[in-house]
Motif scaffolding. Sequence first.
Motif, PDB file in Angstrom:
ATOM      1  N   ARG A 113       0.837  -1.202   0.000  1.00  0.00           N
ATOM      2  CA  ARG A 113       0.000   0.000   0.000  1.00  0.00           C
ATOM      3  C   ARG A 113       0.868   1.246   0.000  1.00  0.00           C
ATOM      4  O   ARG A 113       1.906   1.283   0.654  1.00  0.00           O
ATOM      5  N   SER A 114       0.406   2.256  -0.691  1.00  0.00           N
ATOM      6  CA  SER A 114       1.093   3.548  -0.671  1.00  0.00           C
ATOM      7  C   SER A 114       1.079   4.111   0.747  1.00  0.00           C
ATOM      8  O   SER A 114       0.060   4.074   1.432  1.00  0.00           O
ATOM      9  N   GLY A 115       2.225   4.619   1.190  1.00  0.00           N
ATOM     10  CA  GLY A 115       2.294   5.252   2.504  1.00  0.00           C
ATOM     11  C   GLY A 115       2.713   4.335   3.625  1.00  0.00           C
ATOM     12  O   GLY A 115       2.920   4.795   4.748  1.00  0.00           O
ATOM     13  N   ASP A 116       2.860   3.025   3.373  1.00  0.00           N
ATOM     14  CA  ASP A 116       3.278   2.094   4.419  1.00  0.00           C
ATOM     15  C   ASP A 116       4.804   2.034   4.518  1.00  0.00           C
ATOM     16  O   ASP A 116       5.518   2.205   3.522  1.00  0.00           O
ATOM     17  N   VAL A 117       5.301   1.755   5.719  1.00  0.00           N
ATOM     18  CA  VAL A 117       6.742   1.553   5.927  1.00  0.00           C
ATOM     19  C   VAL A 117       6.970   0.092   6.286  1.00  0.00           C
ATOM     20  O   VAL A 117       6.052  -0.628   6.674  1.00  0.00           O
ATOM     21  N   ALA A 118       8.226  -0.361   6.142  1.00  0.00           N
ATOM     22  CA  ALA A 118       8.535  -1.773   6.385  1.00  0.00           C
ATOM     23  C   ALA A 118       8.415  -2.123   7.866  1.00  0.00           C
ATOM     24  O   ALA A 118       7.794  -3.125   8.230  1.00  0.00           O
ATOM     25  N   ALA A 119       9.013  -1.302   8.723  1.00  0.00           N
ATOM     26  CA  ALA A 119       9.030  -1.611  10.158  1.00  0.00           C
ATOM     27  C   ALA A 119       8.979  -0.320  10.967  1.00  0.00           C
ATOM     28  O   ALA A 119       9.513   0.709  10.555  1.00  0.00           O
ATOM     29  N   CYS A 120       8.334  -0.412  12.121  1.00  0.00           N
ATOM     30  CA  CYS A 120       8.150   0.756  12.977  1.00  0.00           C
ATOM     31  C   CYS A 120       7.902   0.271  14.398  1.00  0.00           C
ATOM     32  O   CYS A 120       6.885  -0.388  14.657  1.00  0.00           O
ATOM     33  N   TYR A 121       8.839   0.547  15.306  1.00  0.00           N
ATOM     34  CA  TYR A 121       8.606   0.218  16.710  1.00  0.00           C
ATOM     35  C   TYR A 121       9.348   1.208  17.594  1.00  0.00           C
ATOM     36  O   TYR A 121      10.268   1.890  17.158  1.00  0.00           O
ATOM     37  N   ALA A 122       8.903   1.286  18.839  1.00  0.00           N
ATOM     38  CA  ALA A 122       9.240   2.413  19.712  1.00  0.00           C
ATOM     39  C   ALA A 122      10.454   2.171  20.588  1.00  0.00           C
ATOM     40  O   ALA A 122      10.692   1.053  21.047  1.00  0.00           O
ATOM     41  N   ASP A 123      11.180   3.237  20.850  1.00  0.00           N
ATOM     42  CA  ASP A 123      11.997   3.361  22.048  1.00  0.00           C
ATOM     43  C   ASP A 123      11.100   4.060  23.072  1.00  0.00           C
ATOM     44  O   ASP A 123      10.707   5.208  22.873  1.00  0.00           O
ATOM     45  N   ASN A 124      10.747   3.374  24.147  1.00  0.00           N
ATOM     46  CA  ASN A 124       9.794   3.923  25.120  1.00  0.00           C
ATOM     47  C   ASN A 124      10.449   4.320  26.444  1.00  0.00           C
ATOM     48  O   ASN A 124       9.767   4.459  27.465  1.00  0.00           O
TER      49      ASN A 124
END
Length: 333
Positions: free
Chosen positions: A292-303
């Motif tokens: 899909r347009s606008g999606d990224v491969a990976a995304c997770y937080a430093d919390n």
Amino acid sequence: MNILLTGGAGYIGSHTAVVLAQAGHHVVLLDNLCNSQASVVTRIGRITGQAHPLEVCDVRETARVQHILRQYNIQAVVHFAGLKAVGESVQQPLAYFNANVSGAISLLEAMQAEGVRKLVFSSSATVYGQPQYLPLDEDHPTGAINPYGRTKLHIEEMLQDLAASDATWRIAILRYFNPVGAHESGLIGEDPSGTPNNLMPYIARVAAGKLPYLNVWGDDYATPDGTGVRDYIHVMDLAEGHRAALDYLNHSTLPCEVFNLGTGKGYSVLDMIQAFELATGKRIPFQVGPRRSGDVAACYADNQKAAMKLAWHAQHQLGQMCQSTWQFESGYL
């Protein structure tokens, strides 16, 4: 405190209402009901054992919002109200800027007029855009890649400018990762109108037989199994994050601060399917489609910042996220 929750009948707003009411706060809900139902407020009351006022209102009705702030002697606002589907924002950017940015301006004008200077803002990890490194900390450069993310980023910048102009404001910007799950009672959960835009409610409706299969958008990302990796956080942990942020604002000396709310762990789409099947015993058929347009491969937080400054930690595991989602969904078969 007397706290106004804009978008309070929505998914995250309703769970936060429960947490705040159980912490002893007086909660007032404001919602235009464009993607929620008034019956949710009754269910919140069943959980908390209290009645909570619902004002059916759009945040863009500045004069009315100002009246509501005065009527209930509001001392702090949690701003959830807005449109939130990435794909829809690509198709309808003007609607998103109108609802989200104009809505925030209207709310802030009403708050300023009434002398309400305490705000928790519902932002999003989408403001980071394509990750330059992982995990994402609050200092990671911002650069949203879709209209939804850009509306959130515009609002963040506006809040920071407002705080710089008037040091009496106390603002916490909370960048959510991917909220999932439902209250343990099964009475409230994520219940989007029409076809869900988010992964977990889509999986739940496939499990319930309401949808034939799950579309997996892309299996050729640079991730362990080729599918997108996200940081999924239980909505009750997210709600607790808002309570912690409000408590923090009561003694903070800084006008505006940003916090990530995520678990710090990434799960792929295929991981989520497997976890849901294991937790519920339901098979989830799926088909792989193009990215899909606008999606990224990976995304997770430093919390770590939220852990240190808010004394907040995510408590729920992935199995609990799946089980509570299914408990809510199966209650509406």
